[in-house]
Design a protein around this motif. Structure first.
Motif, mmCIF file in Angstrom:
data_model
loop_
_atom_site.group_PDB
_atom_site.id
_atom_site.type_symbol
_atom_site.label_atom_id
_atom_site.label_comp_id
_atom_site.label_asym_id
_atom_site.label_seq_id
_atom_site.Cartn_x
_atom_site.Cartn_y
_atom_site.Cartn_z
ATOM 1 N N SER A 13 0.788 -1.220 0.126
ATOM 2 C CA SER A 13 -0.067 0.043 -0.051
ATOM 3 C C SER A 13 0.895 1.307 0.137
ATOM 4 C CB SER A 13 -0.777 -0.065 1.140
ATOM 5 O OG SER A 13 -1.736 0.924 1.266
ATOM 6 N N THR A 14 0.326 2.661 0.404
ATOM 7 C CA THR A 14 1.021 3.621 0.586
ATOM 8 C C THR A 14 0.999 4.073 1.954
ATOM 9 O OG1 THR A 14 -0.933 5.193 0.149
ATOM 10 C CG2 THR A 14 0.222 4.248 -1.953
ATOM 11 N N GLU A 16 0.560 7.018 2.876
ATOM 12 C CA GLU A 16 -0.767 8.023 3.113
ATOM 13 C C GLU A 16 -1.847 6.969 3.600
ATOM 14 O OE1 GLU A 16 -3.130 11.316 0.778
ATOM 15 O OE2 GLU A 16 -1.899 10.170 -0.380
ATOM 16 N N LYS A 17 -2.239 5.926 2.869
ATOM 17 C CA LYS A 17 -3.350 5.085 3.119
ATOM 18 C C LYS A 17 -3.045 4.470 4.540
ATOM 19 C CE LYS A 17 -4.767 3.974 -1.636
ATOM 20 N NZ LYS A 17 -4.973 3.258 -2.634
ATOM 21 N N ASP A 18 -1.906 4.014 4.663
ATOM 22 C CA ASP A 18 -1.871 3.410 5.865
ATOM 23 C C ASP A 18 -2.048 4.122 7.093
ATOM 24 O OD1 ASP A 18 -1.289 0.738 4.746
ATOM 25 O OD2 ASP A 18 1.169 1.050 4.845
ATOM 26 N N ALA A 20 -3.713 7.064 7.398
ATOM 27 C CA ALA A 20 -4.929 7.333 7.610
ATOM 28 C C ALA A 20 -5.824 6.159 8.171
ATOM 29 C CB ALA A 20 -5.657 7.745 6.319
ATOM 30 N N TYR A 21 -5.736 5.120 7.709
ATOM 31 C CA TYR A 21 -6.302 3.742 8.470
ATOM 32 C C TYR A 21 -6.108 3.803 10.166
ATOM 33 C CZ TYR A 21 -7.837 -1.070 8.975
ATOM 34 O OH TYR A 21 -8.502 -2.154 9.179
ATOM 35 N N TYR A 228 -8.284 -2.991 3.978
ATOM 36 C CA TYR A 228 -8.559 -2.036 5.013
ATOM 37 C C TYR A 228 -10.084 -2.375 5.487
ATOM 38 C CZ TYR A 228 -4.661 0.414 3.579
ATOM 39 O OH TYR A 228 -3.349 0.790 3.173
#
Length: 363
Positions: A13-14, A16-18, A20-21, A228
């Motif tokens: 993943s990235t 940023e996504k990690d 945010a999660y 996620y």
């Protein structure tokens, strides 16, 4: 004490996504993260940079982080059972051993000077007792079950119980995985059919999975295996009462206020002298000693497993007692049908039957 956790797979993943999660999960009180180093880069400098940043963010949000490893990961990082310095430098809280070393080295790793917890595979016949007898530090030893990406490969309840009986007898903190039902979730590999420990959990709503884990009374930390999960799922998990068993009932049509009070407004305790026919909660009788519960006709001639009953005025001495049927009984007019255990929660009833004196709430 139960803790809730998520899984994060940075290599798929990235950042940023990690992040945010992780922030979203922290918002709902999640406090553990599982991640995987099995498929991470073999370059120690890359891991130090990327994984170190990830761990720093996790700790800022209050998470404890466990990483799946094996002897090959140790080799790639220049680590050894008697040298966990790089894991300490990274700030890793828990090393999960997906693959073992030899007995002596497994003992040594539990005696690391950094206080890093060593997590052993709970879905195996690992001889933890032998390790302890030969010098392993039980204070640094915890248990985590596997997850199973392939459909039909997850643990059966019988196998799960067998393993957990051993871990409970040793006083081990134990974790297991539930599965998000969101689309396009993933794990450490390209398999997208959920990541539960128990096969029966693979397609259930996530709150039902968590409530079942609580009812098993053997699992401490409940982790989502795939990423996620949706915010709705995180919120649903966080809303599950973790202090005792909760079981969902579909209410019968025309349910009266007195019956609602008896069913929903008590923390129930099943009697340990219960018969084979139903789980009995007698505490509501005290409140209904002088309060009526009129007989309410029901077209069912027999009550069947999962029916929830409230004793009515026709058996006034027991009026208000709440009973959950285990084995078919006659409808003799002395009990009103309050509802039926939801299909998603019938496995929870199975757990309650194993130990009838469960403390539980009907929701």
């Amino acid at each position: 004490m139960h803790r809730l956790g998520i899984s994060v797979y940075p290599e798929h993943s990235t950042q940023e996504k990690d992040f945010a999660y992780m922030e979203l999960a922290a918002k709902y009180g999640f406090s553990r993260i599982f991640t995987c180093l099995l498929s991470a880069s073999s370059d120690p400098e890359v891991i130090k940079k990327e994984f170190g940043t990830f761990l720093k963010k996790a700790h800022e949000l209050g998470f404890q982080v466990a990483a799946d490893t094996n002897p090959q990961v140790f080799h790639n990082l220049g680590a050894a059972p008697d040298n966990l310095e790089i894991f300490h430098e990274l700030g890793l809280d828990i090393i999960r051993l997906d693959g073992h070393f030899d007995e002596f080295q497994d003992v040594l790793i539990t005696r690391n000077p950094y206080g890093i917890k060593i997590e052993f595979n709970g879905s195996s016949d690992a001889d933890i007792e032998r390790l302890i007898r030969h010098g392993a530090d039980r204070r640094n030893m915890i248990i985590c079950h596997n997850f199973y990406p392939e459909r039909y490969s997850g643990l059966s309840q019988k196998t799960f119980d067998r393993f957990n009986e051993k871990w409970t007898s040793l006083g081990m903190t134990t974790a297991a995985f539930v599965s998000s039902q969101a689309e396009h979730t993933f794990g450490p590999w390209e398999v997208y059919q959920g990541l539960p420990t128990l096969e029966a959990d693979r397609t259930l709503p996530i709150d039902a999975q968590v409530r079942h884990m609580v009812a098993c009374e053997a699992i401490d930390d409940i982790l989502i295996g795939n990423a996620y999960a949706t915010e709705e799922e995180l919120k649903a998990m966080a809303s599950v009462k973790l202090t005792n068993t909760t079981i969902k009932m579909d209410a019968a049509e025309g349910l009266g206020e007195a019956e609602k009070d008896a069913v929903f407004h008590f923390i129930h305790s099943g009697r340990n002298d219960a018969s084979e026919y139903f789980i009995r909660s007698s505490f509501p009788r005290l409140k209904f000693k002088n309060r009526e519960i009129p007989f309410r006709p029901c077209e069912k001639k027999t009550f069947t497993r999962g029916d929830v009953l409230v004793v009515n005025d026709n058996l006034a001495h027991y009026r208000g007692e709440v009973e959950i049927v285990l084995t078919e009984i006659e409808n003799d007019g002395q009990r009103n049908l309050a509802g039926r255990i939801a299909d998603t929660d019938m496995r929870i009833l199975d757990e309650m039957e194993k130990r009838p004196d469960h403390v539980f709430e009907i929701i």
